[in-house]
Design a protein around this motif. Structure first.
Motif, PDB file in Angstrom:
ATOM      1  N   HIS A   5       0.836  -1.204   0.000  1.00  0.00           N
ATOM      2  CA  HIS A   5       0.000   0.000   0.000  1.00  0.00           C
ATOM      3  C   HIS A   5       0.869   1.252   0.000  1.00  0.00           C
ATOM      4  O   HIS A   5       0.544   2.230  -0.674  1.00  0.00           O
ATOM      5  CB  HIS A   5      -0.939   0.000   1.200  1.00  0.00           C
ATOM      6  N   ALA A   6       1.954   1.243   0.764  1.00  0.00           N
ATOM      7  CA  ALA A   6       2.854   2.403   0.794  1.00  0.00           C
ATOM      8  C   ALA A   6       3.445   2.636  -0.594  1.00  0.00           C
ATOM      9  O   ALA A   6       3.489   3.775  -1.073  1.00  0.00           O
ATOM     10  CB  ALA A   6       3.954   2.200   1.831  1.00  0.00           C
ATOM     11  N   ALA A   7       3.873   1.578  -1.258  1.00  0.00           N
ATOM     12  CA  ALA A   7       4.449   1.709  -2.599  1.00  0.00           C
ATOM     13  C   ALA A   7       3.412   2.243  -3.586  1.00  0.00           C
ATOM     14  O   ALA A   7       3.713   3.128  -4.402  1.00  0.00           O
ATOM     15  CB  ALA A   7       4.991   0.365  -3.070  1.00  0.00           C
ATOM     16  N   LYS A   8       2.188   1.727  -3.517  1.00  0.00           N
ATOM     17  CA  LYS A   8       1.128   2.203  -4.408  1.00  0.00           C
ATOM     18  C   LYS A   8       0.799   3.667  -4.140  1.00  0.00           C
ATOM     19  O   LYS A   8       0.539   4.440  -5.061  1.00  0.00           O
ATOM     20  CB  LYS A   8      -0.132   1.340  -4.246  1.00  0.00           C
ATOM     21  N   PHE A   9       0.816   4.059  -2.871  1.00  0.00           N
ATOM     22  CA  PHE A   9       0.514   5.443  -2.542  1.00  0.00           C
ATOM     23  C   PHE A   9       1.587   6.373  -3.108  1.00  0.00           C
ATOM     24  O   PHE A   9       1.272   7.431  -3.643  1.00  0.00           O
ATOM     25  CB  PHE A   9       0.395   5.628  -1.029  1.00  0.00           C
ATOM     26  N   PHE A  10       2.861   5.988  -3.028  1.00  0.00           N
ATOM     27  CA  PHE A  10       3.921   6.826  -3.597  1.00  0.00           C
ATOM     28  C   PHE A  10       3.726   7.002  -5.099  1.00  0.00           C
ATOM     29  O   PHE A  10       3.919   8.098  -5.627  1.00  0.00           O
ATOM     30  CB  PHE A  10       5.303   6.247  -3.310  1.00  0.00           C
ATOM     31  N   LYS A  11       3.320   5.941  -5.794  1.00  0.00           N
ATOM     32  CA  LYS A  11       3.058   6.057  -7.226  1.00  0.00           C
ATOM     33  C   LYS A  11       1.897   7.013  -7.465  1.00  0.00           C
ATOM     34  O   LYS A  11       1.920   7.820  -8.394  1.00  0.00           O
ATOM     35  CB  LYS A  11       2.757   4.691  -7.824  1.00  0.00           C
ATOM     36  N   GLN A  23       1.170  17.036   0.309  1.00  0.00           N
ATOM     37  CA  GLN A  23       2.116  16.136   0.945  1.00  0.00           C
ATOM     38  C   GLN A  23       3.423  16.850   1.280  1.00  0.00           C
ATOM     39  O   GLN A  23       4.019  16.602   2.312  1.00  0.00           O
ATOM     40  CB  GLN A  23       2.353  14.947   0.012  1.00  0.00           C
ATOM     41  N   GLN A  24       3.850  17.779   0.439  1.00  0.00           N
ATOM     42  CA  GLN A  24       5.072  18.545   0.701  1.00  0.00           C
ATOM     43  C   GLN A  24       4.949  19.366   1.972  1.00  0.00           C
ATOM     44  O   GLN A  24       5.926  19.574   2.679  1.00  0.00           O
ATOM     45  CB  GLN A  24       5.362  19.488  -0.459  1.00  0.00           C
ATOM     46  N   ALA A  25       3.758  19.844   2.245  1.00  0.00           N
ATOM     47  CA  ALA A  25       3.543  20.701   3.399  1.00  0.00           C
ATOM     48  C   ALA A  25       3.529  19.912   4.706  1.00  0.00           C
ATOM     49  O   ALA A  25       3.562  20.488   5.782  1.00  0.00           O
ATOM     50  CB  ALA A  25       2.227  21.455   3.247  1.00  0.00           C
ATOM     51  N   MET A  26       3.512  18.622   4.615  1.00  0.00           N
ATOM     52  CA  MET A  26       3.412  17.789   5.817  1.00  0.00           C
ATOM     53  C   MET A  26       4.791  17.279   6.214  1.00  0.00           C
ATOM     54  O   MET A  26       5.484  16.672   5.417  1.00  0.00           O
ATOM     55  CB  MET A  26       2.491  16.613   5.557  1.00  0.00           C
ATOM     56  N   SER A  27       5.184  17.530   7.405  1.00  0.00           N
ATOM     57  CA  SER A  27       6.458  17.006   7.875  1.00  0.00           C
ATOM     58  C   SER A  27       6.266  15.927   8.932  1.00  0.00           C
ATOM     59  O   SER A  27       7.229  15.309   9.363  1.00  0.00           O
ATOM     60  CB  SER A  27       7.311  18.145   8.440  1.00  0.00           C
ATOM     61  N   ASP A  28       5.031  15.691   9.308  1.00  0.00           N
ATOM     62  CA  ASP A  28       4.706  14.715  10.336  1.00  0.00           C
ATOM     63  C   ASP A  28       4.307  13.386   9.688  1.00  0.00           C
ATOM     64  O   ASP A  28       3.319  13.334   8.962  1.00  0.00           O
ATOM     65  CB  ASP A  28       3.560  15.256  11.182  1.00  0.00           C
ATOM     66  N   PRO A  29       5.063  12.301   9.922  1.00  0.00           N
ATOM     67  CA  PRO A  29       4.724  11.014   9.295  1.00  0.00           C
ATOM     68  C   PRO A  29       3.312  10.539   9.621  1.00  0.00           C
ATOM     69  O   PRO A  29       2.643   9.960   8.771  1.00  0.00           O
ATOM     70  CB  PRO A  29       5.755  10.038   9.855  1.00  0.00           C
ATOM     71  N   LYS A  30       2.840  10.809  10.838  1.00  0.00           N
ATOM     72  CA  LYS A  30       1.488  10.371  11.211  1.00  0.00           C
ATOM     73  C   LYS A  30       0.439  11.095  10.372  1.00  0.00           C
ATOM     74  O   LYS A  30      -0.551  10.499   9.947  1.00  0.00           O
ATOM     75  CB  LYS A  30       1.252  10.592  12.695  1.00  0.00           C
ATOM     76  N   ALA A  31       0.660  12.369  10.111  1.00  0.00           N
ATOM     77  CA  ALA A  31      -0.270  13.124   9.273  1.00  0.00           C
ATOM     78  C   ALA A  31      -0.227  12.609   7.831  1.00  0.00           C
ATOM     79  O   ALA A  31      -1.253  12.502   7.172  1.00  0.00           O
ATOM     80  CB  ALA A  31       0.057  14.606   9.331  1.00  0.00           C
ATOM     81  N   PHE A  32       0.978  12.274   7.363  1.00  0.00           N
ATOM     82  CA  PHE A  32       1.136  11.720   6.021  1.00  0.00           C
ATOM     83  C   PHE A  32       0.389  10.394   5.903  1.00  0.00           C
ATOM     84  O   PHE A  32      -0.339  10.157   4.935  1.00  0.00           O
ATOM     85  CB  PHE A  32       2.629  11.524   5.734  1.00  0.00           C
ATOM     86  N   ILE A  33       0.542   9.539   6.902  1.00  0.00           N
ATOM     87  CA  ILE A  33      -0.126   8.238   6.912  1.00  0.00           C
ATOM     88  C   ILE A  33      -1.641   8.417   6.978  1.00  0.00           C
ATOM     89  O   ILE A  33      -2.393   7.704   6.320  1.00  0.00           O
ATOM     90  CB  ILE A  33       0.414   7.373   8.068  1.00  0.00           C
ATOM     91  N   GLN A  34      -2.113   9.397   7.732  1.00  0.00           N
ATOM     92  CA  GLN A  34      -3.551   9.679   7.805  1.00  0.00           C
ATOM     93  C   GLN A  34      -4.073  10.162   6.457  1.00  0.00           C
ATOM     94  O   GLN A  34      -5.148   9.762   6.019  1.00  0.00           O
ATOM     95  CB  GLN A  34      -3.855  10.708   8.889  1.00  0.00           C
ATOM     96  N   ALA A  37      -4.429   7.174   4.360  1.00  0.00           N
ATOM     97  CA  ALA A  37      -5.579   6.379   4.807  1.00  0.00           C
ATOM     98  C   ALA A  37      -6.888   6.998   4.322  1.00  0.00           C
ATOM     99  O   ALA A  37      -7.819   6.275   3.957  1.00  0.00           O
ATOM    100  CB  ALA A  37      -5.572   6.246   6.325  1.00  0.00           C
ATOM    101  N   ASP A  38      -6.952   8.316   4.283  1.00  0.00           N
ATOM    102  CA  ASP A  38      -8.146   8.998   3.787  1.00  0.00           C
ATOM    103  C   ASP A  38      -8.420   8.664   2.331  1.00  0.00           C
ATOM    104  O   ASP A  38      -9.539   8.802   1.852  1.00  0.00           O
ATOM    105  CB  ASP A  38      -8.008  10.513   3.945  1.00  0.00           C
ATOM    106  N   ARG A  39      -7.388   8.230   1.623  1.00  0.00           N
ATOM    107  CA  ARG A  39      -7.520   7.873   0.211  1.00  0.00           C
ATOM    108  C   ARG A  39      -7.518   6.365  -0.013  1.00  0.00           C
ATOM    109  O   ARG A  39      -7.402   5.898  -1.132  1.00  0.00           O
ATOM    110  CB  ARG A  39      -6.397   8.528  -0.576  1.00  0.00           C
ATOM    111  N   GLY A  40      -7.596   5.586   1.085  1.00  0.00           N
ATOM    112  CA  GLY A  40      -7.712   4.142   0.963  1.00  0.00           C
ATOM    113  C   GLY A  40      -6.403   3.375   0.986  1.00  0.00           C
ATOM    114  O   GLY A  40      -6.365   2.200   0.667  1.00  0.00           O
ATOM    115  N   TYR A  41      -5.311   4.037   1.350  1.00  0.00           N
ATOM    116  CA  TYR A  41      -4.006   3.377   1.443  1.00  0.00           C
ATOM    117  C   TYR A  41      -3.660   3.253   2.921  1.00  0.00           C
ATOM    118  O   TYR A  41      -3.522   4.257   3.611  1.00  0.00           O
ATOM    119  CB  TYR A  41      -2.927   4.192   0.744  1.00  0.00           C
ATOM    120  N   TYR A  42      -3.497   2.024   3.390  1.00  0.00           N
ATOM    121  CA  TYR A  42      -3.248   1.792   4.806  1.00  0.00           C
ATOM    122  C   TYR A  42      -1.867   1.169   4.992  1.00  0.00           C
ATOM    123  O   TYR A  42      -1.580   0.113   4.421  1.00  0.00           O
ATOM    124  CB  TYR A  42      -4.329   0.871   5.393  1.00  0.00           C
ATOM    125  N   PHE A  43      -1.022   1.847   5.763  1.00  0.00           N
ATOM    126  CA  PHE A  43       0.303   1.326   6.060  1.00  0.00           C
ATOM    127  C   PHE A  43       0.814   1.946   7.344  1.00  0.00           C
ATOM    128  O   PHE A  43       0.305   2.959   7.813  1.00  0.00           O
ATOM    129  CB  PHE A  43       1.284   1.570   4.902  1.00  0.00           C
TER     130      PHE A  43
END
Length: 77
Positions: A5-11, A23-34, A37-43
């Protein structure tokens, strides 16, 4: 599955300019992961770190700060 899922999300991020800007504006990994997740990618954070480690320096630069990394040309010079 988590790393997949992480690989698919990067693509997905590479193909979506608006998502890149957010995504550039986010420096917090938890916010990035959220955001993923909001787009259906869970990792997990570990899966995120694993995928980041697999990227080259140019790919990382292009992902997190477009315009800084080496340019990829459609027709090589």
């Amino acid at each position: 599955m988590s790393e997949h899922h992480a690989a698919k999300f990067f693509k997905s991020v590479k193909q979506d300019q608006a998502l890149q800007a957010r995504q550039q504006a986010m420096s917090d990994p938890k916010a990035f992961i959220q955001m993923a997740a909001d787009r259906g990618y869970y990792f997990s954070e570990d899966a995120l770190e694993t995928q980041l480690d697999r990227l080259s320096e140019d790919e990382l630069a292009a992902l997190f700060n477009p315009g800084v990394g080496g340019r990829q040309r459609l027709v090589p010079r």
